[in-house]
Design a protein around this motif. Structure first.
Motif, PDB file in Angstrom:
ATOM      1  N   VAL A  25       0.819  -1.208   0.000  1.00  0.00           N
ATOM      2  CA  VAL A  25       0.000   0.000   0.000  1.00  0.00           C
ATOM      3  C   VAL A  25       0.859   1.266   0.000  1.00  0.00           C
ATOM      4  O   VAL A  25       0.613   2.193  -0.766  1.00  0.00           O
ATOM      5  CB  VAL A  25      -0.980  -0.003   1.200  1.00  0.00           C
ATOM      6  CG1 VAL A  25      -1.743   1.305   1.287  1.00  0.00           C
ATOM      7  CG2 VAL A  25      -1.947  -1.174   1.072  1.00  0.00           C
ATOM      8  N   ALA A  26       1.882   1.303   0.840  1.00  0.00           N
ATOM      9  CA  ALA A  26       2.721   2.506   0.943  1.00  0.00           C
ATOM     10  C   ALA A  26       3.372   2.840  -0.397  1.00  0.00           C
ATOM     11  O   ALA A  26       3.459   4.014  -0.782  1.00  0.00           O
ATOM     12  CB  ALA A  26       3.788   2.336   2.024  1.00  0.00           C
ATOM     13  N   PHE A  27       3.809   1.819  -1.129  1.00  0.00           N
ATOM     14  CA  PHE A  27       4.399   2.050  -2.451  1.00  0.00           C
ATOM     15  C   PHE A  27       3.394   2.740  -3.367  1.00  0.00           C
ATOM     16  O   PHE A  27       3.711   3.733  -4.027  1.00  0.00           O
ATOM     17  CB  PHE A  27       4.857   0.724  -3.077  1.00  0.00           C
ATOM     18  CG  PHE A  27       5.184   0.845  -4.543  1.00  0.00           C
ATOM     19  CD1 PHE A  27       6.404   1.347  -4.948  1.00  0.00           C
ATOM     20  CD2 PHE A  27       4.260   0.477  -5.505  1.00  0.00           C
ATOM     21  CE1 PHE A  27       6.704   1.474  -6.303  1.00  0.00           C
ATOM     22  CE2 PHE A  27       4.550   0.598  -6.857  1.00  0.00           C
ATOM     23  CZ  PHE A  27       5.772   1.099  -7.255  1.00  0.00           C
ATOM     24  N   PHE A  28       2.186   2.229  -3.422  1.00  0.00           N
ATOM     25  CA  PHE A  28       1.178   2.823  -4.309  1.00  0.00           C
ATOM     26  C   PHE A  28       0.776   4.219  -3.831  1.00  0.00           C
ATOM     27  O   PHE A  28       0.559   5.117  -4.653  1.00  0.00           O
ATOM     28  CB  PHE A  28      -0.031   1.896  -4.463  1.00  0.00           C
ATOM     29  CG  PHE A  28       0.207   0.810  -5.476  1.00  0.00           C
ATOM     30  CD1 PHE A  28       0.010   1.050  -6.835  1.00  0.00           C
ATOM     31  CD2 PHE A  28       0.639  -0.442  -5.091  1.00  0.00           C
ATOM     32  CE1 PHE A  28       0.239   0.065  -7.783  1.00  0.00           C
ATOM     33  CE2 PHE A  28       0.874  -1.441  -6.028  1.00  0.00           C
ATOM     34  CZ  PHE A  28       0.677  -1.183  -7.373  1.00  0.00           C
ATOM     35  N   GLU A  29       0.685   4.419  -2.522  1.00  0.00           N
ATOM     36  CA  GLU A  29       0.360   5.762  -2.011  1.00  0.00           C
ATOM     37  C   GLU A  29       1.442   6.758  -2.414  1.00  0.00           C
ATOM     38  O   GLU A  29       1.122   7.896  -2.791  1.00  0.00           O
ATOM     39  CB  GLU A  29       0.171   5.726  -0.499  1.00  0.00           C
ATOM     40  CG  GLU A  29      -1.130   5.062  -0.096  1.00  0.00           C
ATOM     41  CD  GLU A  29      -1.318   4.974   1.418  1.00  0.00           C
ATOM     42  OE1 GLU A  29      -2.482   5.024   1.841  1.00  0.00           O
ATOM     43  OE2 GLU A  29      -0.318   4.848   2.158  1.00  0.00           O
ATOM     44  N   ARG A  30       2.706   6.359  -2.364  1.00  0.00           N
ATOM     45  CA  ARG A  30       3.789   7.248  -2.802  1.00  0.00           C
ATOM     46  C   ARG A  30       3.683   7.579  -4.290  1.00  0.00           C
ATOM     47  O   ARG A  30       4.251   8.569  -4.753  1.00  0.00           O
ATOM     48  CB  ARG A  30       5.162   6.614  -2.520  1.00  0.00           C
ATOM     49  CG  ARG A  30       5.564   6.626  -1.066  1.00  0.00           C
ATOM     50  CD  ARG A  30       7.021   6.236  -0.853  1.00  0.00           C
ATOM     51  NE  ARG A  30       7.408   4.978  -1.434  1.00  0.00           N
ATOM     52  CZ  ARG A  30       7.313   3.786  -0.832  1.00  0.00           C
ATOM     53  NH1 ARG A  30       6.832   3.707   0.403  1.00  0.00           N
ATOM     54  NH2 ARG A  30       7.716   2.680  -1.448  1.00  0.00           N
ATOM     55  N   ASN A  31       2.967   6.757  -5.023  1.00  0.00           N
ATOM     56  CA  ASN A  31       2.786   6.968  -6.456  1.00  0.00           C
ATOM     57  C   ASN A  31       1.415   7.540  -6.798  1.00  0.00           C
ATOM     58  O   ASN A  31       0.958   7.435  -7.943  1.00  0.00           O
ATOM     59  CB  ASN A  31       3.056   5.661  -7.207  1.00  0.00           C
ATOM     60  CG  ASN A  31       4.537   5.341  -7.241  1.00  0.00           C
ATOM     61  OD1 ASN A  31       5.273   5.894  -8.043  1.00  0.00           O
ATOM     62  ND2 ASN A  31       5.004   4.481  -6.340  1.00  0.00           N
ATOM     63  N   GLY A  32       0.764   8.165  -5.808  1.00  0.00           N
ATOM     64  CA  GLY A  32      -0.467   8.908  -6.059  1.00  0.00           C
ATOM     65  C   GLY A  32      -1.757   8.124  -5.977  1.00  0.00           C
ATOM     66  O   GLY A  32      -2.820   8.645  -6.329  1.00  0.00           O
ATOM     67  N   PHE A  33      -1.712   6.896  -5.511  1.00  0.00           N
ATOM     68  CA  PHE A  33      -2.917   6.081  -5.375  1.00  0.00           C
ATOM     69  C   PHE A  33      -3.526   6.287  -3.993  1.00  0.00           C
ATOM     70  O   PHE A  33      -2.835   6.650  -3.051  1.00  0.00           O
ATOM     71  CB  PHE A  33      -2.593   4.593  -5.568  1.00  0.00           C
ATOM     72  CG  PHE A  33      -2.311   4.194  -6.987  1.00  0.00           C
ATOM     73  CD1 PHE A  33      -3.231   3.468  -7.719  1.00  0.00           C
ATOM     74  CD2 PHE A  33      -1.103   4.538  -7.588  1.00  0.00           C
ATOM     75  CE1 PHE A  33      -2.959   3.093  -9.021  1.00  0.00           C
ATOM     76  CE2 PHE A  33      -0.817   4.156  -8.890  1.00  0.00           C
ATOM     77  CZ  PHE A  33      -1.755   3.436  -9.610  1.00  0.00           C
ATOM     78  N   THR A  34      -4.817   6.013  -3.888  1.00  0.00           N
ATOM     79  CA  THR A  34      -5.560   6.127  -2.639  1.00  0.00           C
ATOM     80  C   THR A  34      -6.193   4.776  -2.317  1.00  0.00           C
ATOM     81  O   THR A  34      -6.691   4.093  -3.223  1.00  0.00           O
ATOM     82  CB  THR A  34      -6.680   7.177  -2.786  1.00  0.00           C
ATOM     83  OG1 THR A  34      -6.100   8.406  -3.215  1.00  0.00           O
ATOM     84  CG2 THR A  34      -7.416   7.399  -1.485  1.00  0.00           C
ATOM     85  N   VAL A  35      -6.209   4.405  -1.053  1.00  0.00           N
ATOM     86  CA  VAL A  35      -6.867   3.170  -0.636  1.00  0.00           C
ATOM     87  C   VAL A  35      -8.375   3.333  -0.783  1.00  0.00           C
ATOM     88  O   VAL A  35      -8.948   4.363  -0.390  1.00  0.00           O
ATOM     89  CB  VAL A  35      -6.501   2.821   0.829  1.00  0.00           C
ATOM     90  CG1 VAL A  35      -7.313   1.637   1.333  1.00  0.00           C
ATOM     91  CG2 VAL A  35      -5.008   2.538   0.947  1.00  0.00           C
ATOM     92  N   VAL A  36      -9.022   2.322  -1.364  1.00  0.00           N
ATOM     93  CA  VAL A  36     -10.469   2.315  -1.557  1.00  0.00           C
ATOM     94  C   VAL A  36     -11.001   0.927  -1.208  1.00  0.00           C
ATOM     95  O   VAL A  36     -10.228  -0.009  -1.020  1.00  0.00           O
ATOM     96  CB  VAL A  36     -10.851   2.676  -3.021  1.00  0.00           C
ATOM     97  CG1 VAL A  36     -10.461   4.109  -3.355  1.00  0.00           C
ATOM     98  CG2 VAL A  36     -10.226   1.708  -4.009  1.00  0.00           C
TER      99      VAL A  36
END
Length: 155
Positions: A112-123
């Motif tokens: 999750v942290a990797f994707f958040e650093r790349n502009g993604f949001t948890v849904v």
């Protein structure tokens, strides 16, 4: 001597290495396995990362609907993690989604942290019925899925 990281469209010559990268993650239970036959059929959906001519990472983009694609099979070879390869692959896949005019990109992940650093949001996973009815219904983890859904809007 510095070696340059490049991302490019995968070719049939990449299948054995793609298989090895994906299988390494699948054996740890953190990625779905893919057969060489499946990779051959889906090769046009894959992007690979190379350093010094060596394939060191991969990822694919799978269309789930008119306005939604999924990043799948995103992986980096052991010994190359933490060097920006995953980010380069995600950027390449996001660029491809933009080129196709697809405004939403999702992934199911443990990173999750990797994707958040790349502009993604948890849904919530449930907002993707396209994914649930296409793939999740056949997964052995269907009723106990522990992956986290992330989304990035490109519009």
């Amino acid at each position: 001597m510095t070696t340059t990281l490049t991302c490019r469209q995968a070719t049939a010559q990449d299948i054995d290495t793609l298989y090895d990268i994906i299988q390494g993650y699948a054996e740890k239970g953190i990625m779905l396995p893919r057969t060489k036959e499946t990779l051959s059929v889906q090769i046009d959906t894959f992007v690979v990362a190379e350093i010094g001519g060596q394939l060191v990472g991969c990822g694919s983009l799978t269309r789930l609907g008119q306005d939604l694609v999924e990043i799948r099979s995103l992986g980096v070879s052991d010994g190359y993690k933490g060097q920006g390869i995953g980010k380069a692959l995600v950027n390449s896949l996001l660029h491809e989604a933009k080129q196709q005019g697809i405004p939403k990109v999702m992934a199911l992940t443990y990173e999750v942290a990797f994707f958040e650093r790349n502009g993604f949001t948890v849904v919530e996973k449930e907002i993707f019925p396209e994914k649930v009815w296409r793939d999740c219904i056949h997964c052995k983890k269907q009723h106990c899925c522990d992956e986290i859904a992330v989304l990035k809007r490109l519009d």
